[in-house]
Design a protein around this motif. Structure first.
Motif: not given
Length: 301
Positions: A178-183, A262-272, A288-292
């Motif tokens: 649920a916390e990732d809905e907007q993403w 990705v460099a041009a912003g046409r695809l997105r990624t994210r670093v936790a 392993l704990t998860g929630g990232l």
């Protein structure tokens, strides 16, 4: 150089920071000073021996996706120069940890690497190769129209699947926390399904990209397609559902295109989060704990 070696099969405790000789670039290779290496579920699976082809006998180095700078070039390597920024994927399914990316340097075949645009930082670049290629190659096994359910849409592979599928005109139903809905909505998902919801309620859909995997066969219409990134139990043959297992294969031209997008912003990624290479064992525990929300990336220097 410092490297992180799996000295036995097991959990994060088997990872040891070790001093190893700095490798040399052989013919057709470049020596990469690694600035970032991504922590993948495949790395956790490697240390426990739960990988296709069976366990790799220790000691070995985990690590698939790297980003850094060319420190030296070997004979017959004219396309890269010392100081060039590069990103790449060590084909760990072939190297089986010799080499791996959990190190300060790696002697990499030039064919594993692509130029890294200045607009993309090392940590973000290290999240792209395995995840984005898996997503792109898996989508090629799916119908080009209709409704597509993506499980794990908030993750690395699922996030790229969501974006690429939406760009191709598929109607994407994205399942994530649920916390990732907007993403995932910002990635192009047309509908959002909370992870706590039975994916069968989304059906029937023409296809599922099961990136977790959850095995949501009930959501697929008879005669549909399910793509998974890990082996799953067979679906009742009477339903006529095609099951496909997507295992990565390195495609340099594809990788160069995806990194550029990705460099041009046409695809997105994210670093936790980023963590020092020397804290690889703690990074595995955290994974392993998860929630990232995004990938963990190990950094050097």
């Amino acid at each position: 150089m410092l490297a992180v070696v799996a000295n036995a099969l097991g959990g994060p405790e088997v990872l040891r920071v070790t001093e190893l000789p700095e490798p040399e670039a052989g013919p057709g290779q470049v020596l990469v000073r690694i600035r970032a290496v991504c922590v993948h579920p495949a790395d956790l699976a490697a240390t426990t021996g739960q990988i296709p082809g069976g366990p790799v006998p220790p000691p070995f180095l985990p690590g698939w996706d790297i980003a850094g700078e060319v420190a030296a070039t070997g004979p017959g390597t004219a396309e890269f120069q010392v100081g060039d920024r590069v990103a790449g994927m060590i084909p760990w399914y072939r190297t089986r940890g010799a080499p791996g990316g959990y190190a300060e340097f790696v002697a990499a075949d030039a064919g594993w690497l692509v130029p890294l645009p200045a607009e993309l930082d090392f940590a973000s670049a290290a999240t792209v190769p395995l995840n984005a290629q898996t997503a792109h190659q898996g989508l090629a096994l799916l119908p080009t129209t209709g409704r597509l359910l993506v499980t794990g849409a908030g993750g690395g592979v699922g996030g790229f699947v969501t974006q690429l599928a939406a760009q191709r005109g598929l109607h994407v139903l994205a399942q994530a926390g649920a916390e990732d809905e907007q993403w995932v909505r910002n990635l192009g998902a047309h509908e959002f399904i909370p992870r706590s919801t039975d994916p069968a309620t989304a059906g029937p859909v023409a296809a599922v990209f099961d990136a977790v995997p959850l095995g949501p066969a009930a959501a697929v219409e008879d005669g549909g397609v399910v793509v998974t990134t890990r082996p799953t139990p067979p679906i009742d043959p009477a339903r006529g559902i095609r099951q496909e297992l997507q295992l990565i294969h390195l495609d340099r031209d594809l990788l160069a295109d995806l990194v550029a997008q990705v460099a041009a912003g046409r695809l997105r990624t994210r670093v936790a989060a980023t963590m020092p290479l020397t804290e690889a064992a703690d990074a595995h525990r955290r994974a392993l704990t998860g929630g990232l929300h995004g990938k963990l990336v190990l950094t050097t220097g």
